[in-house]
Enzyme design. Structure first.
Site, PDB file in Angstrom:
ATOM      1  N   ARG A 111     -17.289  33.082  -3.333  1.00  0.00           N
ATOM      2  CA  ARG A 111     -16.177  32.383  -2.674  1.00  0.00           C
ATOM      3  C   ARG A 111     -16.607  30.991  -2.216  1.00  0.00           C
ATOM      4  NH1 ARG A 111     -14.303  35.261   2.274  1.00  0.00           N
ATOM      5  NH2 ARG A 111     -16.173  36.556   2.190  1.00  0.00           N
ATOM      6  N   LEU A 113     -18.737  44.503  -1.890  1.00  0.00           N
ATOM      7  CA  LEU A 113     -17.774  43.720  -2.658  1.00  0.00           C
ATOM      8  C   LEU A 113     -16.521  43.573  -1.801  1.00  0.00           C
ATOM      9  CD1 LEU A 113     -17.886  45.177  -6.295  1.00  0.00           C
ATOM     10  CD2 LEU A 113     -18.438  42.838  -5.628  1.00  0.00           C
ATOM     11  N   ASP A 114     -15.963  42.367  -1.753  1.00  0.00           N
ATOM     12  CA  ASP A 114     -14.735  42.156  -0.990  1.00  0.00           C
ATOM     13  C   ASP A 114     -13.593  42.971  -1.585  1.00  0.00           C
ATOM     14  OD1 ASP A 114     -15.911  40.349   0.773  1.00  0.00           O
ATOM     15  OD2 ASP A 114     -15.500  38.631  -0.531  1.00  0.00           O
ATOM     16  N   PRO A 115     -12.569  43.275  -0.785  1.00  0.00           N
ATOM     17  CA  PRO A 115     -11.434  44.060  -1.301  1.00  0.00           C
ATOM     18  C   PRO A 115     -10.779  43.465  -2.544  1.00  0.00           C
ATOM     19  CG  PRO A 115     -11.337  43.979   1.086  1.00  0.00           C
ATOM     20  CD  PRO A 115     -12.462  43.061   0.675  1.00  0.00           C
ATOM     21  N   ALA A 148     -12.251  41.841  -4.860  1.00  0.00           N
ATOM     22  CA  ALA A 148     -13.198  41.834  -5.982  1.00  0.00           C
ATOM     23  C   ALA A 148     -13.255  43.224  -6.603  1.00  0.00           C
ATOM     24  CB  ALA A 148     -14.587  41.423  -5.504  1.00  0.00           C
TER      25      ALA A 148
END
Length: 232
Positions: free
Chosen positions: A182, A47-49, A51
């Site tokens: 995204r 998971l991206d930071p 998110a």
């Protein structure tokens, strides 16, 4: 059961569901679990930071299951902001290229979701962890190096608009592994003709694993007798 015995369970192998907090990286969570349990630890899907939500972490022998869990269907909720774009397709970079929203109606928004259902070819963001020549392409993109990404086949099973308060659109998506929300935000904004980017994201499900069953990382560490130090 004492704390030592508890930790032995993790060395043998456990699946730990964590609700990843905002601004933590997925590896921050893995490192915290590994340091607390003293067990080999990995996660089943980054998971991206920016998110939040469900992160499946596997310890000990259960790390062999990571690829299996990672391949499962995923569900997300979040928000798109339309009328501008960002280089990273999210708020890791500043919005630019602002456009008026006079032509955007709720009906148009709902109708446009239909273009993104089923099997699609999707271009991943150049600011992502995909590797090129052994390096994550986001590192190359930040240095201004030209990055070429190939489209990927993905499946979007469900794409629901849950609320509209322009320029913000709330959504729920059920999709295959490998889908970049995204990129969906960027493509959806482009289809509307005004641009768009992902302004928030929460992963709520991976296969049969649900966010509602996940630990807060602070509670998990404290349950095992560790001292939790918040990430600054």
């Amino acid at each position: 059961m004492n704390q030592t015995a508890e930790k032995n369970i993790y060395e043998e192998g456990q699946v730990v569901l964590i609700n990843k907090p905002l601004k933590w990286t997925s590896f921050d969570i893995v490192r915290k679990i590994r340091n607390t349990t003293k067990a080999k630890t990995g996660h089943a899907g980054t998971l991206d930071p920016l998110a939040t939500g469900l992160l499946i972490c596997c310890t000990g022998k259960m790390t062999k299951k990571i690829n299996e869990y990672q391949a499962q269907e995923k569900e997300y909720t979040g928000t798109f902001t339309i009328g501008a774009t960002t280089p990273t397709y999210d708020l890791e970079s500043e919005p630019t290229d602002f456009k008026p929203l006079d032509s955007i109606t709720e009906q148009l928004i709902h109708d446009t979701t239909k273009q993104f259902l089923g099997e699609l070819q999707q271009l991943p963001p150049i600011h992502s962890a995909i590797k090129q020549n052994g390096k994550p392409i986001y590192e190359l993109a930040r240095k201004g190096v030209e990055v070429k990404v190939e489209p990927r086949t993905i499946v979007i099973k469900e794409f629901e608009i849950t609320a509209i308060a322009l320029p913000v659109i709330n959504f729920r998506v059920v999709c295959s592994t490998g889908t970049y929300i995204r990129s969906l935000a960027n493509d959806f904004g482009a289809a509307l003709g005004v641009g768009g980017y992902m302004s928030s994201l929460c992963r709520t499900r991976i296969g049969q694993f649900k966010l509602e069953d996940a630990w807060e990382i602070e509670k998990f560490v404290e349950e095992l007798g560790g001292t939790f130090k918040p990430k600054v």
